[in-house]
Design a protein around this motif. Structure first.
Motif, PDB file in Angstrom:
ATOM      1  N   PHE A  56       0.804  -1.226   0.000  1.00  0.00           N
ATOM      2  CA  PHE A  56       0.000   0.000   0.000  1.00  0.00           C
ATOM      3  C   PHE A  56       0.836   1.276   0.000  1.00  0.00           C
ATOM      4  O   PHE A  56       0.329   2.338  -0.345  1.00  0.00           O
ATOM      5  N   GLY A  57       2.079   1.172   0.429  1.00  0.00           N
ATOM      6  CA  GLY A  57       2.935   2.349   0.533  1.00  0.00           C
ATOM      7  C   GLY A  57       2.989   2.927   1.930  1.00  0.00           C
ATOM      8  O   GLY A  57       3.810   3.784   2.226  1.00  0.00           O
ATOM      9  N   GLY A  58       2.114   2.465   2.806  1.00  0.00           N
ATOM     10  CA  GLY A  58       2.096   2.943   4.181  1.00  0.00           C
ATOM     11  C   GLY A  58       0.730   2.772   4.806  1.00  0.00           C
ATOM     12  O   GLY A  58      -0.244   2.396   4.138  1.00  0.00           O
ATOM     13  N   THR A  59       0.642   3.060   6.106  1.00  0.00           N
ATOM     14  CA  THR A  59      -0.618   2.881   6.829  1.00  0.00           C
ATOM     15  C   THR A  59      -1.698   3.827   6.321  1.00  0.00           C
ATOM     16  O   THR A  59      -2.863   3.436   6.183  1.00  0.00           O
ATOM     17  N   ASP A  60      -1.335   5.085   6.061  1.00  0.00           N
ATOM     18  CA  ASP A  60      -2.330   6.044   5.575  1.00  0.00           C
ATOM     19  C   ASP A  60      -2.954   5.578   4.263  1.00  0.00           C
ATOM     20  O   ASP A  60      -4.169   5.694   4.059  1.00  0.00           O
ATOM     21  N   GLN A  61      -2.123   5.059   3.374  1.00  0.00           N
ATOM     22  CA  GLN A  61      -2.632   4.597   2.082  1.00  0.00           C
ATOM     23  C   GLN A  61      -3.537   3.373   2.237  1.00  0.00           C
ATOM     24  O   GLN A  61      -4.528   3.226   1.514  1.00  0.00           O
ATOM     25  N   LEU A  62      -3.187   2.503   3.187  1.00  0.00           N
ATOM     26  CA  LEU A  62      -4.043   1.351   3.487  1.00  0.00           C
ATOM     27  C   LEU A  62      -5.402   1.822   3.989  1.00  0.00           C
ATOM     28  O   LEU A  62      -6.457   1.352   3.531  1.00  0.00           O
ATOM     29  N   ILE A  63      -5.374   2.765   4.929  1.00  0.00           N
ATOM     30  CA  ILE A  63      -6.632   3.303   5.459  1.00  0.00           C
ATOM     31  C   ILE A  63      -7.406   4.020   4.359  1.00  0.00           C
ATOM     32  O   ILE A  63      -8.639   3.918   4.278  1.00  0.00           O
ATOM     33  N   ASP A  64      -6.692   4.747   3.500  1.00  0.00           N
ATOM     34  CA  ASP A  64      -7.328   5.392   2.342  1.00  0.00           C
ATOM     35  C   ASP A  64      -8.138   4.387   1.535  1.00  0.00           C
ATOM     36  O   ASP A  64      -9.291   4.644   1.165  1.00  0.00           O
ATOM     37  N   GLU A  65      -7.493   3.271   1.216  1.00  0.00           N
ATOM     38  CA  GLU A  65      -8.141   2.271   0.360  1.00  0.00           C
ATOM     39  C   GLU A  65      -9.360   1.679   1.050  1.00  0.00           C
ATOM     40  O   GLU A  65     -10.397   1.450   0.420  1.00  0.00           O
ATOM     41  N   TYR A  66      -9.238   1.434   2.358  1.00  0.00           N
ATOM     42  CA  TYR A  66     -10.383   0.885   3.091  1.00  0.00           C
ATOM     43  C   TYR A  66     -11.539   1.883   3.101  1.00  0.00           C
ATOM     44  O   TYR A  66     -12.688   1.529   2.805  1.00  0.00           O
ATOM     45  N   ILE A  67     -11.242   3.133   3.438  1.00  0.00           N
ATOM     46  CA  ILE A  67     -12.288   4.151   3.498  1.00  0.00           C
ATOM     47  C   ILE A  67     -12.938   4.339   2.131  1.00  0.00           C
ATOM     48  O   ILE A  67     -14.158   4.450   2.013  1.00  0.00           O
ATOM     49  N   SER A  68     -12.105   4.364   1.095  1.00  0.00           N
ATOM     50  CA  SER A  68     -12.623   4.552  -0.260  1.00  0.00           C
ATOM     51  C   SER A  68     -13.565   3.426  -0.649  1.00  0.00           C
ATOM     52  O   SER A  68     -14.555   3.647  -1.356  1.00  0.00           O
TER      53      SER A  68
END
Length: 212
Positions: A56-68
């Protein structure tokens, strides 16, 4: 043999990514957004935390994908809208009532919405921007051409209705079950709200048609 190995690696990667996304959902459900730490996510997923950065590139990006994946408006595609023959009147009603039901049934999305007004975070800003881009596409394709000089008024009304849908679903079951005497936890109450949303849209279009 090499092709099978490559295919196996791809499947393993996709399974691991899914585990991480599911872990974000589980933590959000049980601990809230404050529990979304890299070590906790990795432990819940049962996958090395290094893979979060690899996939994912990092935790923020992982959370981004989940939220999206959860956000209603981020997943509305104007290109798949039905043929519009009424200036978007029925489509507007459909979107609003679907949003109401979707937010009502998705507790994790409700937590994300609360998170979005409680904390400044890049991942939440990214999702807000994605909502705006999708909304802009819908307005440009459907409503703006129909309402012309009244397009901003239509947008303002939609802003009030959409935000009202969010608030009513966040409100119910937290400090009260009723709003203006309507029981939001009952099917009958939800139907009253959705009927009101449709009525407002009808009035907006009727008013515009009278002026033109």
């Amino acid at each position: 043999m090499e092709r099978k190995a490559v295919a196996g690696n791809i499947r393993n990667k996709e399974r691991s990514k899914e585990k991480f996304l599911e872990a974000v959902g589980k933590i959000l459900e049980t601990k809230g957004y404050s529990g979304l730490k890299v070590n906790d996510i990795a432990a819940t997923a049962g996958v090395d935390k290094k893979m979060i950065y690899n996939y994912f590139g990092g935790t923020d990006q992982l959370i981004d994908e989940y939220i999206s994946s959860l956000d209603f408006w981020s997943n509305v595609d104007g290109n798949t809208a039905p043929e519009i023959v009424d200036g978007g009147q029925e489509f507007s009603k459909q979107l609003l009532t679907q949003q109401f039901d979707y937010v009502a049934s998705n507790k994790n999305l409700q937590k994300i919405l609360l998170w979005g007004v409680a904390e400044k975070r890049n991942s939440l800003r990214n999702i807000a921007d994605e909502r705006e881009r999708n909304g802009e596409q819908l307005f440009n394709q459907i409503a703006d051409p129909y309402f012309a000089e009244n397009a901003l008024q239509y947008r303002a009304i939609m802003a009030i209705l959409i935000s009202g849908i969010y608030y009513l679903n966040l409100y119910k079951g937290v400090n009260a079950e009723t709003f203006c005497g309507i029981d939001l936890t009952k099917k009958e109450g939800s139907q009253q709200i959705k009927g009101a949303l449709e009525k407002i849209i009808d009035l907006v279009y009727e008013d515009h048609n009278k002026e033109n």
